[in-house]
Design an enzyme around this catalytic site. Structure first.
Site, PDB file in Angstrom:
ATOM      1  N   LYS A 211       2.545  -3.311   7.249  1.00 23.06           N
ATOM      2  CA  LYS A 211       2.606  -3.431   5.837  1.00 23.06           C
ATOM      3  C   LYS A 211       4.091  -3.194   5.544  1.00 23.06           C
ATOM      4  CE  LYS A 211       0.165  -4.756   2.981  1.00 23.06           C
ATOM      5  NZ  LYS A 211      -0.287  -6.078   2.445  1.00 23.06           N
TER       6      LYS A 211
ATOM      7  N   GLY B 185      -4.136   9.540  14.878  1.00 23.13           N
ATOM      8  CA  GLY B 185      -3.103   9.530  13.899  1.00 23.13           C
ATOM      9  C   GLY B 185      -3.252   9.618  12.377  1.00 23.13           C
TER      10      GLY B 185
ATOM     11  N   ASN C 183      -8.262   1.670  -3.327  1.00 25.34           N
ATOM     12  CA  ASN C 183      -9.022   1.225  -4.363  1.00 25.34           C
ATOM     13  C   ASN C 183     -10.382   1.230  -3.942  1.00 25.34           C
ATOM     14  OD1 ASN C 183      -7.255  -1.782  -5.711  1.00 25.34           O
ATOM     15  ND2 ASN C 183      -6.438   0.175  -4.475  1.00 25.34           N
TER      16      ASN C 183
ATOM     17  N   LYS D  57     -15.001   0.205   4.858  1.00 28.83           N
ATOM     18  CA  LYS D  57     -14.084   1.175   3.889  1.00 28.83           C
ATOM     19  C   LYS D  57     -15.007   2.529   3.656  1.00 28.83           C
ATOM     20  CE  LYS D  57     -10.705  -1.542   4.791  1.00 28.83           C
ATOM     21  NZ  LYS D  57     -10.174  -2.437   3.962  1.00 28.83           N
TER      22      LYS D  57
ATOM     23  N   THR E 284       0.796  -1.350  -0.169  1.00 30.87           N
ATOM     24  CA  THR E 284       0.024   0.085  -0.003  1.00 30.87           C
ATOM     25  C   THR E 284       0.784   1.168  -0.073  1.00 30.87           C
ATOM     26  OG1 THR E 284      -1.525   1.249   1.561  1.00 30.87           O
ATOM     27  CG2 THR E 284      -0.004  -0.246   2.441  1.00 30.87           C
ATOM     28  N   ASP E 285       0.179   2.226  -0.449  1.00 33.90           N
ATOM     29  CA  ASP E 285       0.953   3.743  -0.323  1.00 33.90           C
ATOM     30  C   ASP E 285       1.125   4.081   1.094  1.00 33.90           C
ATOM     31  OD1 ASP E 285      -1.836   4.447   0.073  1.00 33.90           O
ATOM     32  OD2 ASP E 285      -1.664   5.912  -1.503  1.00 33.90           O
ATOM     33  N   GLU E 286       0.340   3.442   1.943  1.00 32.26           N
ATOM     34  CA  GLU E 286       0.250   4.043   3.403  1.00 32.26           C
ATOM     35  C   GLU E 286       1.565   4.002   3.994  1.00 32.26           C
ATOM     36  OE1 GLU E 286      -3.221   3.495   5.664  1.00 32.26           O
ATOM     37  OE2 GLU E 286      -4.589   3.105   3.669  1.00 32.26           O
TER      38      GLU E 286
ATOM     39  N   TYR F 201      -1.555  -0.478  11.062  1.00 31.51           N
ATOM     40  CA  TYR F 201      -1.688  -1.511  10.013  1.00 31.51           C
ATOM     41  C   TYR F 201      -0.670  -0.808   9.099  1.00 31.51           C
ATOM     42  CZ  TYR F 201      -3.200  -1.650   4.816  1.00 31.51           C
ATOM     43  OH  TYR F 201      -3.413  -1.779   3.526  1.00 31.51           O
TER      44      TYR F 201
HETATM   45  P1  NAD Z   1      -9.674  -7.289   2.465  1.00 30.02           P
HETATM   46  O1  NAD Z   1      -9.621  -7.084   4.020  1.00 30.02           O
HETATM   47  O2  NAD Z   1     -10.675  -7.001   1.746  1.00 30.02           O
HETATM   48  O3  NAD Z   1      -9.302  -8.958   2.026  1.00 30.02           O
HETATM   49  C1  NAD Z   1      -8.497  -9.612   2.686  1.00 30.02           C
HETATM   50  C2  NAD Z   1      -8.411 -11.055   2.535  1.00 30.02           C
HETATM   51  O4  NAD Z   1      -7.397 -11.683   3.195  1.00 30.02           O
HETATM   52  C3  NAD Z   1      -9.549 -11.780   3.090  1.00 30.02           C
HETATM   53  O5  NAD Z   1     -10.273 -12.638   1.998  1.00 30.02           O
HETATM   54  C4  NAD Z   1      -9.437 -12.542   4.266  1.00 30.02           C
HETATM   55  O6  NAD Z   1     -10.301 -13.422   4.499  1.00 30.02           O
HETATM   56  C5  NAD Z   1      -7.692 -12.881   4.170  1.00 30.02           C
HETATM   57  N1  NAD Z   1      -6.944 -12.991   5.130  1.00 30.02           N
HETATM   58  C6  NAD Z   1      -6.874 -12.435   6.036  1.00 30.02           C
HETATM   59  N2  NAD Z   1      -6.028 -12.880   7.033  1.00 30.02           N
HETATM   60  C7  NAD Z   1      -5.604 -13.929   6.529  1.00 30.02           C
HETATM   61  C8  NAD Z   1      -4.657 -14.963   6.931  1.00 30.02           C
HETATM   62  N3  NAD Z   1      -4.112 -14.919   8.134  1.00 30.02           N
HETATM   63  N4  NAD Z   1      -4.864 -16.220   6.045  1.00 30.02           N
HETATM   64  C9  NAD Z   1      -5.190 -16.386   4.842  1.00 30.02           C
HETATM   65  N5  NAD Z   1      -6.051 -15.353   4.592  1.00 30.02           N
HETATM   66  C10 NAD Z   1      -6.220 -14.218   5.354  1.00 30.02           C
HETATM   67  O7  NAD Z   1      -8.494  -6.684   1.772  1.00 30.02           O
HETATM   68  P2  NAD Z   1      -8.300  -5.836   0.351  1.00 30.02           P
HETATM   69  O8  NAD Z   1      -8.690  -4.501   0.613  1.00 30.02           O
HETATM   70  O9  NAD Z   1      -8.643  -6.828  -0.719  1.00 30.02           O
HETATM   71  O10 NAD Z   1      -6.613  -5.822   0.479  1.00 30.02           O
HETATM   72  C11 NAD Z   1      -5.985  -6.890  -0.221  1.00 30.02           C
HETATM   73  C12 NAD Z   1      -4.468  -6.548  -0.166  1.00 30.02           C
HETATM   74  O11 NAD Z   1      -4.225  -5.280  -0.839  1.00 30.02           O
HETATM   75  C13 NAD Z   1      -3.917  -6.193   1.177  1.00 30.02           C
HETATM   76  O12 NAD Z   1      -2.636  -6.609   1.427  1.00 30.02           O
HETATM   77  C14 NAD Z   1      -3.805  -4.706   1.366  1.00 30.02           C
HETATM   78  O13 NAD Z   1      -2.820  -4.386   2.310  1.00 30.02           O
HETATM   79  C15 NAD Z   1      -3.526  -4.492  -0.050  1.00 30.02           C
HETATM   80  N6  NAD Z   1      -3.930  -2.990  -0.409  1.00 30.02           N
HETATM   81  C16 NAD Z   1      -5.162  -2.662  -0.282  1.00 30.02           C
HETATM   82  C17 NAD Z   1      -5.610  -1.424  -0.542  1.00 30.02           C
HETATM   83  C18 NAD Z   1      -7.105  -0.901  -0.533  1.00 30.02           C
HETATM   84  O14 NAD Z   1      -7.558   0.297  -0.915  1.00 30.02           O
HETATM   85  N7  NAD Z   1      -8.123  -1.739  -0.194  1.00 30.02           N
HETATM   86  C19 NAD Z   1      -4.842  -0.380  -1.320  1.00 30.02           C
HETATM   87  C20 NAD Z   1      -3.580  -0.934  -1.437  1.00 30.02           C
HETATM   88  C21 NAD Z   1      -3.283  -2.288  -1.161  1.00 30.02           C
HETATM   89  P1  TYD Z   2     -10.559   4.035   4.454  1.00 28.30           P
HETATM   90  O1  TYD Z   2     -11.753   3.657   3.452  1.00 28.30           O
HETATM   91  O2  TYD Z   2     -10.616   3.482   6.088  1.00 28.30           O
HETATM   92  O3  TYD Z   2      -9.172   3.859   3.889  1.00 28.30           O
HETATM   93  P2  TYD Z   2      -7.928   4.224   4.482  1.00 28.30           P
HETATM   94  O4  TYD Z   2      -7.848   4.703   5.833  1.00 28.30           O
HETATM   95  O5  TYD Z   2      -6.848   2.816   4.229  1.00 28.30           O
HETATM   96  O6  TYD Z   2      -7.293   5.376   3.457  1.00 28.30           O
HETATM   97  O7  TYD Z   2     -10.555   5.589   4.592  1.00 28.30           O
HETATM   98  C1  TYD Z   2     -10.590   6.374   3.802  1.00 28.30           C
HETATM   99  C2  TYD Z   2     -10.470   7.894   4.433  1.00 28.30           C
HETATM  100  O8  TYD Z   2     -11.996   8.089   4.854  1.00 28.30           O
HETATM  101  C3  TYD Z   2      -9.705   8.015   5.532  1.00 28.30           C
HETATM  102  O9  TYD Z   2      -9.004   9.367   5.470  1.00 28.30           O
HETATM  103  C4  TYD Z   2     -10.496   8.021   6.778  1.00 28.30           C
HETATM  104  C5  TYD Z   2     -11.903   8.440   6.228  1.00 28.30           C
HETATM  105  N1  TYD Z   2     -13.094   7.923   6.725  1.00 28.30           N
HETATM  106  C6  TYD Z   2     -13.895   8.624   7.279  1.00 28.30           C
HETATM  107  O10 TYD Z   2     -13.988   9.861   7.267  1.00 28.30           O
HETATM  108  N2  TYD Z   2     -15.365   8.177   7.760  1.00 28.30           N
HETATM  109  C7  TYD Z   2     -15.483   6.730   7.809  1.00 28.30           C
HETATM  110  O11 TYD Z   2     -16.744   6.196   8.265  1.00 28.30           O
HETATM  111  C8  TYD Z   2     -14.388   5.838   7.231  1.00 28.30           C
HETATM  112  C9  TYD Z   2     -14.515   4.275   7.145  1.00 28.30           C
HETATM  113  C10 TYD Z   2     -13.112   6.343   6.880  1.00 28.30           C
END
Ligand code: NAD
Ligand code: TYD
Length: 359
Positions: free
Chosen positions: A165, A298, A191, A200, A135-137, A161
């Site tokens: 990562k 934070g 995403n 999210k 992630t970019d975080e 988190y």
């Molecule tokens: P998500 O939380 O929707 O899905 C995570 C999946 O991993 C789930 O299916 C869960 O059951 C599985 N999982 C969790 N712990 C596990 C374990 N110990 N063993 C096996 N499976 C396990 O997450 P996501 O949003 O799809 O993110 C997927 C990846 O992409 C992550 O590594 C996240 O850090 C990265 N990422 C996410 C975003 C975003 O915006 N969502 C952006 C950049 C990178």
């Molecule tokens: P989120 O979808 O949790 O992604 P990330 O924290 O990994 O970027 O949150 C996106 C942004 O939205 C973040 O700045 C926190 C904010 N947010 C709210 O303001 N209200 C909410 O209920 C949630 C879940 C997030």
């Protein structure tokens, strides 16, 4: 015929990746999805896949050394795409331990199992690749509005988190440097799209608005995230897997920065536009639902990716403009009420109440 081991394939991005890859390569590839099915994993996201394609599911935890080794022993894996993770910042603030266990130790188990399976006397079997999805975080927060995250931006994670990562990224890099392990890392921005769990921002706001529930905005709502349609992330992963240089990392993002409050207004406006007057849910949609709540601890102010490297080296370009992507996403949620009902059953309500109680 290449065999992919996708971890976390029942989650948001993992399931979209599996759909994307079968949509693109059809029966020319085989995918094994290893997922422990936490609250975020849902096999409904992949219904119908098994009958149409060469797909297998293994319910296993990436921390489980023996289970993961068994998958490598029983299958000649060419590519690993490591999505499995705990992914929600708010949950990491409440309970950091599981983030270290899954994201750091789980990644270590995956690295060791792949290394053991792929190592030969003089290096590694030809063509094997481990792609770690990050992630970019990990880069922290940007203050200067002209600044962007580049691949060489120093890591400065602030949440449990992003710290977990970052640790996993460092482990992957250490395996490249120490063991010449054939790995690459991608660091993507936020995403959005179908199958995203409604903890999210975007699916939470869509779901709450449809049910006339308050829309909790953390702090002043001016925090900036750089939103990318999930298929464009999947396309980037596919390209980095095939053409990325071993040991390198690639940032993925489409220069689509928006304040959270702007996203919420776009969602409300789009819902009002799409829903017919006859739809009962339309009556609920109102700006009055917006409520500013206590800020996240934070809370990073701004994320913004410079995708110059992936553009230049691999000709990656995002294909979905935000206006189109958010509409498609909202339409998907409107037509998947049953999916939403399933994923919000179980402990979702108690999680939600705990997260917003007293804010
Ligand atoms: P998500 O939380 O929707 O899905 C995570 C999946 O991993 C789930 O299916 C869960 O059951 C599985 N999982 C969790 N712990 C596990 C374990 N110990 N063993 C096996 N499976 C396990 O997450 P996501 O949003 O799809 O993110 C997927 C990846 O992409 C992550 O590594 C996240 O850090 C990265 N990422 C996410 C975003 C975003 O915006 N969502 C952006 C950049 C990178
Ligand atoms: P989120 O979808 O949790 O992604 P990330 O924290 O990994 O970027 O949150 C996106 C942004 O939205 C973040 O700045 C926190 C904010 N947010 C709210 O303001 N209200 C909410 O209920 C949630 C879940 C997030």
């Amino acid at each position: 015929m290449k065999t992919y081991l996708v971890t976390g394939g029942a989650g948001f991005i993992g399931s979209n990746f599996i759909h994307y890859m079968f949509g693109k390569y059809g029966k020319d590839i085989r995918i094994i999805n290893v997922d422990s099915l936490t609250y975020a994993g849902n096999l409904e996201n992949l219904s119908g896949i098994e009958e149409k394609y060469d797909y297998g599911f293994v319910k296993a935890d990436i921390r489980d050394r023996e289970a993961i080794r068994k998958v490598f022993k029983e299958n000649d894996i060419d590519y690993v795409v490591n999505f499995a993770a705990e992914s929600h910042v708010d949950r990491s603030i409440e309970n950091p331990e599981i983030f270290v266990e899954t994201n750091v130790l789980g990644t270590l188990v995956m690295l060791n199992a792949a290394k053991e399976a792929w190592e030969t006397e003089d290096g590694y079997k030809e063509g094997k690749r481990f792609l770690h999805v990050s992630t970019d975080e990990v880069y922290g927060s940007l203050d200067d509005p002209e600044d962007y995250f580049y691949e060489d931006t120093p890591y400065s994670p602030h949440s449990p988190y992003s710290a977990s990562k970052a640790s996993s990224d460092f482990l992957v890099k250490a395996y490249v440097d120490t063991y010449k392990f054939p790995a690459v890392i991608t660091n993507c921005s936020n995403n959005y799209g179908p199958y995203q769990f409604p903890e999210k921002l975007i699916p939470l706001m869509i779901n709450n608005a449809l049910h006339g529930k308050e829309l909790p905005v953390y702090g002043d709502g001016k925090n900036v995230r750089d939103w990318l349609y999930v298929d464009d992330h999947c396309k980037g992963i596919d390209m980095v897997l095939k053409g990325g240089r071993i040991g390198e990392k690639y940032n993925i993002g489409g220069h689509n920065e928006k304040e959270n409050i702007e996203i919420i207004h776009i969602i409300l406006d789009t819902l009002k536009e799409i829903l017919p007057d006859s739809d009962e849910r339309k009556k609920n949609i109102s700006e009055d639902l917006i409520r500013h709540v206590t800020d996240r601890k934070g809370h990073d102010r701004r994320y913004a990716i410079a995708p110059d490297k992936i553009r230049k080296e691999l000709s990656w370009e995002p294909e979905t403009r935000f206006e189109e992507g958010i509409r498609k996403t909202i339409e998907w949620y409107l037509s998947h009420e049953e999916w939403m009902a399933h994923v919000t059953s179980g402990d979702y309500q108690s999680y939600y109440e705990k997260m917003y109680a007293g804010r």
